[in-house]
Every structure is written in structure tokens, then in C-alpha cells.
Write a protein that holds these residues in place. Structure first.
Motif, PDB file in Angstrom:
ATOM      1  N   LYS B  63       0.828  -1.201  -0.024  1.00  0.00           N
ATOM      2  CA  LYS B  63       0.493   0.086   0.009  1.00  0.00           C
ATOM      3  C   LYS B  63       0.922   1.381   0.599  1.00  0.00           C
ATOM      4  N   ALA B  64       1.071   2.010  -0.695  1.00  0.00           N
ATOM      5  CA  ALA B  64       1.524   3.405  -1.152  1.00  0.00           C
ATOM      6  C   ALA B  64       0.548   4.185   0.072  1.00  0.00           C
ATOM      7  N   THR B  65       1.069   5.068   0.467  1.00  0.00           N
ATOM      8  CA  THR B  65       0.631   6.573   0.915  1.00  0.00           C
ATOM      9  C   THR B  65       1.172   8.163   0.379  1.00  0.00           C
ATOM     10  N   LEU B  66       0.515   9.063   0.413  1.00  0.00           N
ATOM     11  CA  LEU B  66       0.955  10.350   0.209  1.00  0.00           C
ATOM     12  C   LEU B  66       0.101  11.658   1.262  1.00  0.00           C
ATOM     13  N   THR B  67       1.546  12.203   1.017  1.00  0.00           N
ATOM     14  CA  THR B  67       1.118  13.155   2.292  1.00  0.00           C
ATOM     15  C   THR B  67       2.637  14.452   1.431  1.00  0.00           C
ATOM     16  N   LYS B  68       2.471  15.960   2.116  1.00  0.00           N
ATOM     17  CA  LYS B  68       3.191  16.414   0.635  1.00  0.00           C
ATOM     18  C   LYS B  68       4.392  16.419   0.443  1.00  0.00           C
ATOM     19  N   LYS B  69       5.016  15.948   1.605  1.00  0.00           N
ATOM     20  CA  LYS B  69       6.361  16.182   1.662  1.00  0.00           C
ATOM     21  C   LYS B  69       7.217  14.709   1.858  1.00  0.00           C
ATOM     22  N   GLU B  70       6.309  13.435   1.710  1.00  0.00           N
ATOM     23  CA  GLU B  70       7.043  12.116   1.485  1.00  0.00           C
ATOM     24  C   GLU B  70       6.184  10.989   1.178  1.00  0.00           C
ATOM     25  N   SER B  71       6.145   9.778   0.743  1.00  0.00           N
ATOM     26  CA  SER B  71       5.821   8.835   0.445  1.00  0.00           C
ATOM     27  C   SER B  71       5.850   7.848   1.630  1.00  0.00           C
ATOM     28  N   PHE B  72       4.972   7.022   1.744  1.00  0.00           N
ATOM     29  CA  PHE B  72       5.347   5.720   2.188  1.00  0.00           C
ATOM     30  C   PHE B  72       4.742   4.300   1.152  1.00  0.00           C
ATOM     31  N   LEU B  73       5.810   2.906   1.363  1.00  0.00           N
ATOM     32  CA  LEU B  73       5.260   2.063   0.569  1.00  0.00           C
ATOM     33  C   LEU B  73       4.681   0.920   2.058  1.00  0.00           C
ATOM     34  N   HIS B  74       3.706   1.272   2.267  1.00  0.00           N
ATOM     35  CA  HIS B  74       3.528  -0.637   3.398  1.00  0.00           C
ATOM     36  C   HIS B  74       3.233  -1.463   2.540  1.00  0.00           C
ATOM     37  N   ILE B  75       4.610  -2.413   3.661  1.00  0.00           N
ATOM     38  CA  ILE B  75       4.280  -3.859   2.620  1.00  0.00           C
ATOM     39  C   ILE B  75       3.786  -5.151   4.044  1.00  0.00           C
ATOM     40  N   THR B  76       2.999  -5.431   3.912  1.00  0.00           N
ATOM     41  CA  THR B  76       1.604  -6.099   4.871  1.00  0.00           C
ATOM     42  C   THR B  76       2.337  -7.709   5.287  1.00  0.00           C
ATOM     43  N   ALA B  77       1.963  -8.314   6.378  1.00  0.00           N
ATOM     44  CA  ALA B  77       3.381  -9.596   5.860  1.00  0.00           C
ATOM     45  C   ALA B  77       3.378 -10.783   4.739  1.00  0.00           C
ATOM     46  N   PRO B  78       4.310  -9.562   4.151  1.00  0.00           N
ATOM     47  CA  PRO B  78       5.713 -10.030   3.571  1.00  0.00           C
ATOM     48  C   PRO B  78       5.386 -11.241   3.369  1.00  0.00           C
ATOM     49  N   LYS B  79       5.874 -11.561   1.601  1.00  0.00           N
ATOM     50  CA  LYS B  79       6.436 -12.886   1.737  1.00  0.00           C
ATOM     51  C   LYS B  79       7.652 -13.240   1.019  1.00  0.00           C
ATOM     52  N   PRO B  80       9.191 -14.234   0.712  1.00  0.00           N
ATOM     53  CA  PRO B  80      10.120 -14.065   0.305  1.00  0.00           C
ATOM     54  C   PRO B  80      10.020 -13.683  -1.453  1.00  0.00           C
ATOM     55  N   GLU B  81       9.283 -13.667  -1.948  1.00  0.00           N
ATOM     56  CA  GLU B  81       8.877 -13.382  -3.191  1.00  0.00           C
ATOM     57  C   GLU B  81       9.087 -11.253  -3.278  1.00  0.00           C
ATOM     58  N   ASP B  82       8.559 -11.183  -1.846  1.00  0.00           N
ATOM     59  CA  ASP B  82       8.603  -9.324  -2.116  1.00  0.00           C
ATOM     60  C   ASP B  82      10.104  -8.918  -2.327  1.00  0.00           C
ATOM     61  N   SER B  83      11.167  -9.354  -1.353  1.00  0.00           N
ATOM     62  CA  SER B  83      12.001  -9.433  -1.555  1.00  0.00           C
ATOM     63  C   SER B  83      12.465  -8.356  -3.140  1.00  0.00           C
ATOM     64  N   ALA B  84      13.293  -7.678  -3.155  1.00  0.00           N
ATOM     65  CA  ALA B  84      13.753  -6.778  -4.351  1.00  0.00           C
ATOM     66  C   ALA B  84      13.794  -5.155  -4.007  1.00  0.00           C
ATOM     67  N   THR B  85      14.407  -5.062  -4.947  1.00  0.00           N
ATOM     68  CA  THR B  85      14.709  -3.538  -4.472  1.00  0.00           C
ATOM     69  C   THR B  85      13.723  -2.283  -4.649  1.00  0.00           C
ATOM     70  N   TYR B  86      12.803  -1.899  -3.870  1.00  0.00           N
ATOM     71  CA  TYR B  86      11.778  -0.535  -4.290  1.00  0.00           C
ATOM     72  C   TYR B  86      12.518   0.964  -4.309  1.00  0.00           C
ATOM     73  N   LEU B  87      12.322   1.377  -6.042  1.00  0.00           N
ATOM     74  CA  LEU B  87      11.996   2.267  -6.120  1.00  0.00           C
ATOM     75  C   LEU B  87      11.362   3.707  -6.521  1.00  0.00           C
ATOM     76  N   CYS B  88      11.931   4.949  -5.591  1.00  0.00           N
ATOM     77  CA  CYS B  88      10.613   5.606  -5.653  1.00  0.00           C
ATOM     78  C   CYS B  88      11.277   7.243  -7.123  1.00  0.00           C
ATOM     79  N   ALA B  89       9.842   7.518  -7.345  1.00  0.00           N
ATOM     80  CA  ALA B  89       9.893   8.819  -8.862  1.00  0.00           C
ATOM     81  C   ALA B  89       9.578   9.453  -8.178  1.00  0.00           C
ATOM     82  N   VAL B  90       9.500  10.829  -8.991  1.00  0.00           N
ATOM     83  CA  VAL B  90       8.924  11.789  -9.127  1.00  0.00           C
ATOM     84  C   VAL B  90       8.555  12.691 -10.507  1.00  0.00           C
ATOM     85  N   GLN B  91       7.681  13.438 -10.562  1.00  0.00           N
ATOM     86  CA  GLN B  91       7.713  13.869 -11.481  1.00  0.00           C
ATOM     87  C   GLN B  91       7.041  14.993 -11.465  1.00  0.00           C
ATOM     88  N   ALA B  92       7.687  16.244 -11.800  1.00  0.00           N
ATOM     89  CA  ALA B  92       7.593  18.013 -11.321  1.00  0.00           C
ATOM     90  C   ALA B  92       6.724  18.592 -12.182  1.00  0.00           C
TER      91      ALA B  92
END
Lengths: 113, 111
Positions: B63-92
């Protein structure tokens, strides 16, 4: 459906040699096109992007250049490679109206020796 | 100058242990914030787009959430297949074709 092809997948080049990486997109028209570079264990550094044929925006002053000779073709080049050019190069495209949703190729791993 | 900072750099969790990844951004007029997943040796894969503060998006255990200054990626009850690098990007809003990425969070889930 849309696909993106990027080649070569791997290459090892001596310092001072030229470089050409090619990327083509199928199944869409007038895409935005991007070249990113990723150093080992690091994030993506934007190198070039293009919103149309012949329109190239450069983000990092360096010895690389990009060209877009056709609507769905994007080429990354260098006349003389440096050691610091080593990395994982990624081409990506996006639809004009949804420019933040990028679709990436499989990448080209470049090692400069 | 537009900037994206992600933390932590690496995160190791036990399977089923929920947590959150952070993405702080500085941009002149946010047009969109994006989350991607990247497996080793592969190109990133698009996950979510968030456009305005208060917006949330969900996909399976993410689940991804957004505020005026930051975003969070919440991961609930993760499994081994969720292993990866998670990247955030912005567009002005200005220079909207330019997409800037953070350095990513390497997530490892132990069985």
C-alpha cells in the motif's frame, strides 16, 4: 501490446573505444523515450529524454550523447568511453498522457576496462 | 533542484513481519509520485502512481500513501517473493517529461 527491445545486453569495452546502445519500442506511437544509468547498488540517474523525433534533453554533462532518428528508436552513443561510464544502462518509454509510468527494457550492462 | 531521498537503504524482515519504506521528496510542484519494483539484473517494474496528498493505492501486500513531503510504501505480512529493490520517483509540474528516481530500498524477506 507494446514491447521494448534494448541491445546489446552485455558488453565489455576498452577505455577510449566508441559506444552505441540501441532501443526500439513496438506497438505505440509518439512515446516519450528515456535513457537511465544505474551504478552497482544505486538508483537510476537520468541521462537523456526525448518527447519527439530529433528532440533530446540532456540531464548530465558528460561524454555521452543520444539521438532519436525515428519515432520509436532511441540511441545512446559515445565517441570515447571512460572508466566511469561503466554501469547498467536502461531504456524506457511512456505514453504521452501518462508520462510518469515508465516501461523499461531489460538493460545493457557495460564494463569499461 | 528536485530531489528524492529513500530510507532505509536496506531492510531485512522475517516473513510475515510488516514494515514501511520511506520516500522524501523536494520538487517544485508535484505532478506525480511513482513506486517501482526492481529485481536483480532487470529493469524496474511500475507499481503505483500517486497524485495528491492523502491519496492511497493498494496492490496485494503493498500500500502506497502520499503526504505533501513524503510517501510511504507499506508492506503487510511480506513473503520471500517480495524481496526486491523498491524505487520511488517524482515528476514535477515544470518539465513534466523528466522523471527523477531515488536510490531505492533493498528489501530482503527471510523465510
Amino acid at each position: 501490446s507494446q514491447t521494448i527491445h534494448q541491445w546489446p545486453a552485455t558488453l565489455v569495452q576498452p577505455v577510449g573505444s566508441p559506444l552505441s546502445l540501441e532501443c526500439t519500442v513496438e506497438g505505440t506511437s509518439n512515446p516519450n523515450l528515456y535513457w537511465y544509468r544505474q551504478a552497482a547498488g544505486r538508483g537510476l540517474q537520468l541521462l537523456f529524454y526525448s518527447v519527439g523525433i530529433g528532440q533530446i534533453s540532456s540531464e548530465v554533462p558528460q561524454n555521452l550523447s543520444a539521438s532519436r532518428p525515428q519515432d520509436r528508436q532511441f540511441i545512446l552513443s559515445s565517441k570515447k568511453l571512460l572508466l566511469s561510464d561503466s554501469g547498467f544502462y536502461l531504456c524506457a518509454w511512456s505514453v504521452y498522457r501518462r508520462t510518469g509510468e515508465l516501461f523499461f527494457g531489460e538493460g545493457s550492462r557495460l564494463t569499461v576496462l | 533542484e528536485d530531489q528524492v531521498t529513500q530510507s532505509p537503504e536496506a531492510l531485512r524482515l522475517q516473513e510475515g513481519e510488516s514494515s514501511s519504506l520511506n520516500c522524501s521528496y523536494t520538487v517544485s510542484g508535484l505532478r506525480g509520485l511513482f513506486w517501482y519494483r526492481q529485481d536483480p539484473g532487470k529493469g524496474p517494474e511500475f507499481l503505483f502512481t500517486l497524485y495528491s496528498a492523502g491519496e492511497e493505492k493498494e496492490k496485494e501486500r503493498l500500500k502506497a500513501t502520499l503526504t505533501k513531503k513524503e510517501s510511504f510504501l507499506h508492506i503487510t505480512a511480506p513473503k520471500p517473493e517480495d524481496s526486491a529493490t523498491y524505487l520511488c520517483a517524482v515528476q514535477a509540474s515544470r518539465g513534466a517529461s523528466k522523471i527523477i528516481f531515488g536510490s531505492g530500498t533493498r528489501l530482503s524477506i527471510r523465510p
